[in-house]
Write a protein that holds these residues in place. Structure first.
Motif, PDB file in Angstrom:
ATOM      1  N   GLY A 276      27.310  32.915  22.263  1.00 46.55           N
ATOM      2  CA  GLY A 276      28.688  32.444  22.380  1.00 46.55           C
ATOM      3  C   GLY A 276      29.518  32.740  21.149  1.00 46.55           C
ATOM      4  N   ARG A 277      28.948  32.519  19.977  1.00 50.91           N
ATOM      5  CA  ARG A 277      29.696  32.786  18.744  1.00 50.91           C
ATOM      6  C   ARG A 277      29.946  34.269  18.561  1.00 50.91           C
ATOM      7  NH1 ARG A 277      25.942  28.740  15.224  1.00 50.91           N
ATOM      8  NH2 ARG A 277      26.933  26.782  15.835  1.00 50.91           N
ATOM      9  N   TRP A 278      28.965  35.082  18.903  1.00 42.46           N
ATOM     10  CA  TRP A 278      29.150  36.530  18.757  1.00 42.46           C
ATOM     11  C   TRP A 278      30.228  37.024  19.705  1.00 42.46           C
ATOM     12  CZ3 TRP A 278      28.713  41.081  21.491  1.00 42.46           C
ATOM     13  CH2 TRP A 278      28.666  42.261  20.741  1.00 42.46           C
ATOM     14  N   VAL A 279      30.214  36.577  20.932  1.00 45.52           N
ATOM     15  CA  VAL A 279      31.232  36.979  21.899  1.00 45.52           C
ATOM     16  C   VAL A 279      32.620  36.542  21.428  1.00 45.52           C
ATOM     17  CG1 VAL A 279      32.113  36.602  24.246  1.00 45.52           C
ATOM     18  CG2 VAL A 279      29.673  37.066  23.896  1.00 45.52           C
ATOM     19  N   GLU A 280      32.707  35.340  20.887  1.00 47.66           N
ATOM     20  CA  GLU A 280      34.009  34.865  20.403  1.00 47.66           C
ATOM     21  C   GLU A 280      34.547  35.754  19.295  1.00 47.66           C
ATOM     22  OE1 GLU A 280      35.756  30.584  19.640  1.00 47.66           O
ATOM     23  OE2 GLU A 280      34.532  31.193  17.909  1.00 47.66           O
ATOM     24  N   ARG A 281      33.684  36.219  18.378  1.00 47.98           N
ATOM     25  CA  ARG A 281      34.149  37.078  17.302  1.00 47.98           C
ATOM     26  C   ARG A 281      34.621  38.436  17.835  1.00 47.98           C
ATOM     27  NH1 ARG A 281      34.129  36.106  11.975  1.00 47.98           N
ATOM     28  NH2 ARG A 281      35.653  37.764  12.270  1.00 47.98           N
ATOM     29  N   VAL A 282      33.913  38.967  18.834  1.00 48.15           N
ATOM     30  CA  VAL A 282      34.357  40.223  19.443  1.00 48.15           C
ATOM     31  C   VAL A 282      35.726  40.028  20.085  1.00 48.15           C
ATOM     32  CG1 VAL A 282      33.876  41.914  21.256  1.00 48.15           C
ATOM     33  CG2 VAL A 282      32.011  41.098  19.794  1.00 48.15           C
ATOM     34  N   ARG A 283      35.898  38.925  20.775  1.00 46.09           N
ATOM     35  CA  ARG A 283      37.187  38.642  21.408  1.00 46.09           C
ATOM     36  C   ARG A 283      38.281  38.434  20.370  1.00 46.09           C
ATOM     37  NH1 ARG A 283      34.744  34.682  26.200  1.00 46.09           N
ATOM     38  NH2 ARG A 283      34.427  36.384  27.725  1.00 46.09           N
ATOM     39  N   GLY A 294      51.735  44.453  19.309  1.00 48.65           N
ATOM     40  CA  GLY A 294      53.000  43.925  19.798  1.00 48.65           C
ATOM     41  C   GLY A 294      52.907  43.002  20.993  1.00 48.65           C
ATOM     42  N   HIS A 295      51.702  42.666  21.435  1.00 51.76           N
ATOM     43  CA  HIS A 295      51.559  41.758  22.569  1.00 51.76           C
ATOM     44  C   HIS A 295      51.834  40.314  22.140  1.00 51.76           C
ATOM     45  CE1 HIS A 295      49.997  44.801  25.299  1.00 51.76           C
ATOM     46  NE2 HIS A 295      49.215  45.227  24.325  1.00 51.76           N
ATOM     47  N   SER A 296      52.268  39.496  23.071  1.00 54.59           N
ATOM     48  CA  SER A 296      52.514  38.089  22.787  1.00 54.59           C
ATOM     49  C   SER A 296      51.191  37.360  22.596  1.00 54.59           C
ATOM     50  CB  SER A 296      53.275  37.440  23.943  1.00 54.59           C
ATOM     51  OG  SER A 296      52.451  37.385  25.103  1.00 54.59           O
ATOM     52  N   ILE A 297      51.268  36.164  22.032  1.00 54.86           N
ATOM     53  CA  ILE A 297      50.069  35.349  21.850  1.00 54.86           C
ATOM     54  C   ILE A 297      49.412  35.066  23.192  1.00 54.86           C
ATOM     55  CG2 ILE A 297      49.246  33.054  21.167  1.00 54.86           C
ATOM     56  CD1 ILE A 297      51.283  33.143  18.893  1.00 54.86           C
ATOM     57  N   THR A 298      50.213  34.748  24.184  1.00 57.98           N
ATOM     58  CA  THR A 298      49.675  34.436  25.508  1.00 57.98           C
ATOM     59  C   THR A 298      48.944  35.635  26.101  1.00 57.98           C
ATOM     60  OG1 THR A 298      51.397  32.803  25.931  1.00 57.98           O
ATOM     61  CG2 THR A 298      50.264  33.717  27.850  1.00 57.98           C
ATOM     62  N   LYS A 299      49.560  36.815  25.986  1.00 63.22           N
ATOM     63  CA  LYS A 299      48.937  38.013  26.553  1.00 63.22           C
ATOM     64  C   LYS A 299      47.703  38.414  25.758  1.00 63.22           C
ATOM     65  CE  LYS A 299      50.064  42.506  28.513  1.00 63.22           C
ATOM     66  NZ  LYS A 299      51.143  43.510  28.747  1.00 63.22           N
ATOM     67  N   ALA A 300      47.755  38.271  24.438  1.00 59.94           N
ATOM     68  CA  ALA A 300      46.591  38.599  23.614  1.00 59.94           C
ATOM     69  C   ALA A 300      45.421  37.680  23.949  1.00 59.94           C
ATOM     70  CB  ALA A 300      46.941  38.486  22.134  1.00 59.94           C
ATOM     71  N   ALA A 301      45.725  36.408  24.195  1.00 59.74           N
ATOM     72  CA  ALA A 301      44.669  35.463  24.563  1.00 59.74           C
ATOM     73  C   ALA A 301      44.035  35.858  25.885  1.00 59.74           C
ATOM     74  CB  ALA A 301      45.244  34.054  24.642  1.00 59.74           C
ATOM     75  N   SER A 304      42.145  39.437  25.673  1.00 53.46           N
ATOM     76  CA  SER A 304      40.963  39.445  24.810  1.00 53.46           C
ATOM     77  C   SER A 304      39.818  38.626  25.388  1.00 53.46           C
ATOM     78  CB  SER A 304      41.322  38.873  23.431  1.00 53.46           C
ATOM     79  OG  SER A 304      41.652  37.489  23.536  1.00 53.46           O
ATOM     80  N   GLY A 305      40.128  37.790  26.385  1.00 51.31           N
ATOM     81  CA  GLY A 305      39.098  36.934  26.951  1.00 51.31           C
ATOM     82  C   GLY A 305      39.059  35.558  26.330  1.00 51.31           C
ATOM     83  N   LEU A 306      39.914  35.302  25.334  1.00 51.62           N
ATOM     84  CA  LEU A 306      39.939  33.966  24.747  1.00 51.62           C
ATOM     85  C   LEU A 306      40.599  32.961  25.680  1.00 51.62           C
ATOM     86  CD1 LEU A 306      40.721  34.852  21.021  1.00 51.62           C
ATOM     87  CD2 LEU A 306      38.621  33.867  21.939  1.00 51.62           C
TER      88      LEU A 306
END
Length: 334
Positions: A276-283, A294-301, A304-306
């Motif tokens: 889980g921690r490794w996947v989070e860092r990749v994301r 240039g993507h918004s925070i919402t779109k980046a989230a 990225s899978g976050l």
């Protein structure tokens, strides 16, 4: 003297660089160029130089005022401690051989300079000099990722943070390897003279305004050692190729045809972390790049899978010590 962020300091500050034979050239030249450009900016605006620099080395008289860098180039005009005078900031440059033991003469020169300095910084393995003097005991510090483990073993009283570009703890500022000295010095310029001056210097150097101090020294994909087994290679390649995929532990285990418990053991054995921690860092790596694109925070989230804005913010705070907005403001040259 005070170094409050954003508070202009008109008085010219004297900065001493600790150098010696074998010193890493860019550890010295990168920060020197930042300070030189800060002077150029200041003189064009106010006519007042911001910084005066001096190179200080052991046995400067015996060597004719020169040291030979690890790259073979010679630094001239080097002085001894007695000639350096009172300095505001000391910067200790690094070299690989410091990891095997800091020469006594380097310790002596550094100790003589830092006693009266208001601020003490190190680049790369220069942190080993400060640690050997006991100056970093009980403090957070960083160094080149390759030497972080050795530093933690040799100096257990230092809280070594291996995955940061630069860290400030009290009057001590330590940075990661080589080019991170530029980031460190830009941060010093910003602390002394504000973001506007630091931004102007960064533009002249054609570098990012400043990578946040807590930004990873390298991406998770680069930092992860090559997987030793086919199962782990397949899993890590899949996650890096599609960070936004459904990479829960049960799904990853099913894809690898192993039990979740066994997969967790594989991650711990090979990467010293959990799936889980490794996947989070990749994301998080992916989210950082999406924001810079240039993507918004919402779109980046989402991409990225976050998932949500809040999850992305928590990941930034946990790993980078900054909000997404702070990250963009400091990292993008805008």
């Amino acid at each position: 003297m005070s170094f409050s962020p954003g508070e202009p300091q008109i008085r010219t500050q004297r900065v001493a660089f600790v150098v010696y034979d074998g010193v890493t050239l860019l550890d010295v030249s990168g920060p020197l160029e930042v300070l030189h450009q800060a002077n150029q900016v200041a003189e064009s605006r106010t006519g007042v130089r911001r910084y005066e620099t001096v190179l200080v080395a052991p046995s400067a008289d015996a060597t004719g005022g020169q040291v030979v860098t690890g790259a073979g180039l010679v630094l001239a005009g080097v002085r001894g401690v007695a000639e350096a005078g009172v300095v505001d900031t000391v910067v200790v440059a690094g070299a690989d051989h410091l990891v095997d033991g800091v020469p006594g003469e380097v310790l002596e020169v550094t100790a003589g300079l830092v006693a009266e300095a208001g601020r003490v910084a190190s680049v790369c393995s220069g942190a080993f000099v400060l640690a050997a003097l006991g100056l970093l005991d009980g403090r957070k510090a960083t160094t080149h990722w390759r030497h972080a483990g050795a530093m933690a073993r040799q100096y257990p009283k230092v809280e070594v943070v291996p995955d940061a570009l630069h860290i400030t703890d009290g009057r001590y500022v330590t940075s990661a390897g080589i080019s991170a000295g530029i980031d460190l010095t830009l941060a010093l310029v910003e602390a002394d003279h504000g973001a506007d001056v630091a931004r102007a210097v960064a533009r002249e150097l054609v570098v990012f305004m400043q990578r946040p101090g807590g930004q990873s020294q390298f991406s998770t994909a680069m930092a992860t050692p090559p997987a030793r087994t086919e199962v782990m290679r397949r899993i890590t390649d899949t996650v890096v190729a599609d960070p936004a995929g459904d990479h829960t532990l049960p799904n990853l285990a099913a894809a690898a045809a192993v039990s979740p418990r066994h997969l967790a053991r594989l991650f711990q054995n090979e990467f010293r972390t959990t799936p889980g921690r490794w996947v989070e860092r990749v994301r998080l790596d992916r989210a950082q790049q999406l924001l810079l694109d240039g993507h918004s925070i919402t779109k980046a989230a989402r991409l990225s899978g976050l998932g949500s804005d809040e999850t992305l913010r928590r990941a930034f705070a946990r790993h980078l010590g900054a909000t997404p907005t702070e990250y963009l403001r400091r990292f993008r040259n805008v």
